[in-house]
Structures are given as structure tokens and as C-alpha cells.
Design a protein around this motif. Structure first.
Motif, short mmCIF file in Angstrom:
data_model
loop_
_atom_site.label_atom_id
_atom_site.label_comp_id
_atom_site.label_asym_id
_atom_site.label_seq_id
_atom_site.Cartn_x
_atom_site.Cartn_y
_atom_site.Cartn_z
N LEU A 261 7.36 9.60 2.53
CA LEU A 261 6.10 8.87 2.51
C LEU A 261 4.96 9.76 2.98
N ARG A 262 5.20 10.52 4.04
CA ARG A 262 4.13 11.40 4.55
C ARG A 262 3.77 12.46 3.52
N ARG A 263 4.76 12.99 2.80
CA ARG A 263 4.46 13.98 1.75
C ARG A 263 3.68 13.34 0.61
N ASP A 264 4.03 12.10 0.24
CA ASP A 264 3.29 11.42 -0.83
C ASP A 264 1.86 11.13 -0.41
N LEU A 265 1.66 10.75 0.85
CA LEU A 265 0.31 10.52 1.35
C LEU A 265 -0.52 11.80 1.26
N ARG A 266 0.07 12.90 1.71
CA ARG A 266 -0.66 14.17 1.66
C ARG A 266 -0.99 14.54 0.23
N TYR A 267 -0.02 14.43 -0.66
CA TYR A 267 -0.21 14.81 -2.06
C TYR A 267 -1.32 13.98 -2.69
N LEU A 268 -1.27 12.65 -2.51
CA LEU A 268 -2.24 11.78 -3.16
C LEU A 268 -3.65 12.02 -2.60
N SER A 269 -3.73 12.40 -1.33
CA SER A 269 -5.05 12.57 -0.69
C SER A 269 -5.81 13.76 -1.25
N VAL B 53 0.84 -1.20 0.00
CA VAL B 53 0.00 0.00 0.00
C VAL B 53 0.87 1.25 0.00
N HIS B 54 1.83 1.33 0.93
CA HIS B 54 2.63 2.56 0.95
C HIS B 54 3.55 2.65 -0.27
N LEU B 55 3.90 1.50 -0.86
CA LEU B 55 4.65 1.55 -2.12
C LEU B 55 3.75 2.10 -3.23
N GLY B 56 2.49 1.68 -3.24
CA GLY B 56 1.55 2.18 -4.24
C GLY B 56 1.33 3.67 -4.11
N VAL B 57 1.29 4.17 -2.88
CA VAL B 57 1.13 5.60 -2.66
C VAL B 57 2.29 6.36 -3.30
N SER B 58 3.51 5.90 -3.05
CA SER B 58 4.68 6.60 -3.58
C SER B 58 4.76 6.49 -5.10
N VAL B 59 4.38 5.33 -5.65
CA VAL B 59 4.40 5.16 -7.10
C VAL B 59 3.39 6.08 -7.77
N LEU B 60 2.17 6.11 -7.25
CA LEU B 60 1.13 6.93 -7.87
C LEU B 60 1.43 8.42 -7.70
N ALA B 61 2.04 8.80 -6.60
CA ALA B 61 2.44 10.20 -6.45
C ALA B 61 3.42 10.59 -7.55
N ARG B 62 4.32 9.70 -7.90
CA ARG B 62 5.28 9.98 -8.99
C ARG B 62 4.57 10.08 -10.33
N VAL B 63 3.65 9.16 -10.56
CA VAL B 63 2.92 9.16 -11.84
C VAL B 63 2.15 10.47 -12.02
N ILE B 64 1.46 10.90 -10.98
CA ILE B 64 0.62 12.10 -11.09
C ILE B 64 1.46 13.36 -11.12
N ARG B 65 2.52 13.41 -10.31
CA ARG B 65 3.41 14.59 -10.33
C ARG B 65 4.01 14.80 -11.72
N ALA B 66 4.27 13.70 -12.41
CA ALA B 66 4.88 13.79 -13.74
C ALA B 66 3.86 14.13 -14.81
N GLY B 67 2.59 14.28 -14.45
CA GLY B 67 1.57 14.69 -15.41
C GLY B 67 1.04 13.58 -16.27
N HIS B 68 1.13 12.34 -15.81
CA HIS B 68 0.70 11.21 -16.63
C HIS B 68 -0.77 10.84 -16.45
N ALA B 69 -1.48 11.51 -15.55
CA ALA B 69 -2.90 11.22 -15.36
C ALA B 69 -3.69 12.47 -15.76
N THR B 70 -4.34 12.41 -16.90
CA THR B 70 -5.08 13.56 -17.40
C THR B 70 -6.50 13.14 -17.76
#
Length: 413
Positions: free
Chosen positions: A288-296, A244-261
């Protein structure tokens, strides 16, 4: 809980094609284990719930290990590609410690969790996972005490025929084989496995090791590439346990890079049986805490978090963002936290049989239910509705906890 951004992206349409990326927890076993689990349990669930589902091989050269799934639910046909995002090789390399190195890990891990009061705060949040964390400590010390007791008896016997010092010194030779014997039967007790899991998390005081960070970058690239496929209706990321926390960090990278539109497939995140506080409470887990905040806060995805009070290895009904001290003052959207309700969705006799099999129960999220409520892993991963459509009107389960027992200095401002 619905968001207008998500509604703009194919919401309300039936899913014809889906891509699922599954991120396992701390698991040294090969990914075919998950294929067989999916095959057997999906057939059981289909028979119980009255839909059709079948599994087919996926070309070996078509990305990570996986398989294809065909399902017909309520008259709608859906094709799904399942892929396992492997990090089992990293897990195996972390499990190579010998007997005495394991005890050194025990001391170091206990120091990380106890020195800053982390373990006491984790117990305040939920007792179950704290007990699971203490279990290998108590058992390993018990095994050592047993080995030393046997060594003392052997030494006492030898001291009747040899000089006392020599008899007791030779008696100590019984300690290593006894400890090795305990390790050989660890598959029954999971003592070494649990310690190594916690030691892996504590090694860098909450930061991922470099080799895992590199692997997460690879995972992010795979998900980003799938999001470029206009033939897909949904890209679903599933994280289980430590995944789960790996998924949070992975998805934060995907979205920060602009890949979800808006023009891409719907992006969904299903987190199952999370133990996020075991890492997020550690002092150096700021990333991890920053990625959690960002994804939320992101409108780019739909995030459903599923736990169950019967699962003693997870932080049941603890919001993984709020409990990590990462919730923003305003703008928090995710996750939607619900219970898998094991005690209600399994027959009483099934639940009685499983309730003491803690590790099996921790995998129940990936298995069939006797009387599923709104959580059905196989309809989520292979059925005709996106995660957002399936749970759009679902309210959070009762008793969801937003408590956080991090020191104020460790919480994000």
C-alpha cells in the motif's frame, strides 16, 4: 497543481459523457443502497443549487451494478454512468464470527495495533479515529463485564437453594444470551461492526487478503476497459472510507499497466473520508505504501482528497501519502487535499443534528449540503467539468498535515 500532461487531454472542454466507478468502504449492504442515496440526495442538492439532475436504470447485463444520470448544469448537458465496484460479499463473509470468536478477534486485533506501538502513533496523528478504534474495545469489554455481573447475581441467588459451586456455574449460563442480546441491537451502537472492520484490516498486518487482491484485479480491468472508450471525456474513480486505499491500489495497477495515456479519457480520482493510516501504519503494508508513493507522482491523473474535521471517522486534512511515510523526496504531485467544511456548508441546525451521528456524518460527502462551497458531490460526478478543471486553481485547505509517525524503518526510502 495543474499538469501539462493533463492539459493535453481534453482539459477545458465540457464533459458530455463520464463513467464513474465508486468503491465503497467496509460495507456489507447491497449496492442499491448507494443508488437510493444518490437519487434522494442529488434531487435535494439540485433544488438547493439550481440545476437539473435525474436518474435512469442501467441495463443489468452492462457491467457491475449501477445507474445512469442525466444532468444540466449552467446550460451544459452531461450523461454519466455510475457503477459500484462491489466487495460487500467479502465484507459479509468476514462478519460471520460468533460471539466468542468476536472476542478472540478483539484480542488478536488489539495485539496487532498495540504490540508495535501502531495505535499510539495513530493517536498522535489524529485522536478522532483512534478513539473510534478504541470504542469497540471498551464497549465489548463493558458488555462482557455486564454479562458477568448479571451472571454473578443469578449465581448468588441460585446459591441460596443449591450448592454454591452449582449455583454460580448455572449463573454463568446467563452470559451467552446477554452477549447475543447486545449483538442484536448492534445496529444502534456499531460495536461489532467497527471491531470487524479493524479486524479485517489487521488480519494480515496490513496486507490485503488474497480474495480481495483478486477483486482489485477485476476492478482494475473494468477501469482499464472504460479508458479504452473514445466516446468518454472522463473516467472518475471515487473511493470512500476504506475504499480510498483500495482505489489507490487499483489505480496504481491501471497506470502501471499503461492503460492511462494522452489519447484516452481524462482519469480522475476522488478520495473521500480516508482512513489510510489505519492500514498503512501496519507493519506489512509495504504494498500500500508503494502504491501511495507511485500514484502521488503520476501525471496520468488528477487526485483530489476530501475530508472534514467534523468527521471523527477519518484522518481529516492528513495528506494520505505523506502521513503514510510514502512521500517521495521529489516529484510529489498528489493529492490536492481540501476540506468539505461541514460546519460552514451545513446550516448550524443541520450540523448540530448530525454532529453526534458519527456514521451518518461519515457519509455526508455523498449527500446534499445546505450551502455548498466548491465541493458538490453531484456536480463532480454528473456535472460538465472534469475534476481537474473544477479544482485546477484550488489551493490546499489550511492546516493540511503532512506529519508521519511511522517508525523510520517502516518508511519507504
Amino acid at each position: 497543481m495543474a499538469d501539462s500532461h493533463i492539459q493535453d487531454r481534453r482539459t477545458g472542454q465540457h464533459v458530455r459523457r463520464r463513467h464513474v466507478f465508486y468503491i465503497p468502504g467496509y460495507d456489507p449492504f447491497p449496492p442499491r443502497r448507494y443508488r437510493e442515496l444518490y437519487r434522494t440526495e442529488s434531487a435535494l442538492q439540485a433544488g438547493i443549487s439550481g440545476y437539473r439532475i435525474s436518474q435512469h436504470p442501467k441495463p443489468a447485463d452492462d457491467g457491475p451494478y449501477g445507474w445512469n444520470v442525466s444532468a444540466t448544469v449552467d446550460g451544459h448537458d452531461t450523461e454519466t454512468t455510475m457503477m459500484i465496484l462491489q466487495w460487500s460479499d467479502i465484507v459479509r463473509s468476514s462478519m460471520q464470527a460468533g460471539i466468542w470468536a468476536t472476542y478472540a478477534l478483539l484480542v488478536r486485533t488489539a495485539w496487532v495495533y498495540f504490540s508495535g506501538g501502531v495505535m499510539f502513533r495513530l493517536f498522535r496523528l489524529r485522536a478522532g479515529p483512534g478513539i473510534a478504534a478504541m470504542y469497540p474495545v471498551v464497549m465489548l469489554l463493558g458488555q462482557l463485564a455486564t454479562a458477568l455481573a448479571v451472571a454473578g447475581l443469578v449465581g448468588w441467588g441460585l446459591a441460596h437453594v443449591l450448592p454454591h459451586w452449582l449455583g454460580y456455574a448455572l449463573g454463568l449460563g446467563a452470559v451467552p444470551p446477554i452477549l447475543h442480546g447486545f449483538r442484536k441491537i448492534d445496529g444502534r451502537f456499531f460495536v461489532h461492526y467497527l471491531l470487524l472492520d479493524f479486524a479485517f484490516t489487521a488480519k494480515n498486518r496490513g496486507r490485503n487478503p488474497p480474495e480481495l487482491e483478486a477483486r482489485l484485479d477485476e476492478f482494475a480491468d473494468l477501469i482499464a476497459n472504460a479508458l479504452q472508450n473514445p466516446d468518454l471525456d472522463e473516467v472518475l474513480v471515487v473511493g470512500h472510507s476504506s475504499g480510498v486505499h483500495l482505489g489507490v491500489s487499483v489505480l496504481a495497477r491501471v497506470i502501471r499497466a499503461g492503460h492511462a495515456t494522452r489519447t484516452m479519457p481524462v482519469l480522475s480520482f476522488l478520495s473521500l473520508g480516508h482512513a489510510v493510516p489505519m492500514q498503512s501504519y501496519l507493519p506489512d503494508a509495504q504494498d500500500l505504501r508503494r502504491d501511495l508513493r507511485y500514484l502521488s507522482t503520476r501525471p496520468d491523473l488528477f487526485w483530489l482528497d476530501v475530508t472534514a474535521p467534523g468527521d471523527g471517522c477519518c484522518y481529516a486534512l492528513c495528506d494520505p501519502v505523506s502521513s503514510a511515510g510514502a512521500a517521495p523526496a521529489t516529484g510529489k504531485r498528489w493529492p490536492l487535499v481540501i476540506s468539505a467544511a461541514f460546519s460552514q456548508s451545513l446550516r448550524p441546525e443541520t450540523y448540530r443534528k448530525l454532529r453526534r451521528r458519527y456514521f451518518r456524518l461519515h457519509f455526508q460527502y455523498l449527500c446534499a449540503f445546505d450551502a455548498p462551497k466548491d465541493y458538490d458531490y453531484f456536480q463532480i460526478t454528473a456535472g460538465p467539468l472534469t475534476l481537474a478543471d473544477r479544482f485546477r486553481d484550488r489551493k490546499p485547505s489550511a492546516s493540511v498535515s503532512h506529519a508521519c509517525y511511522l517508525p523510520k524503518t517502516a518508511r519507504l526510502p
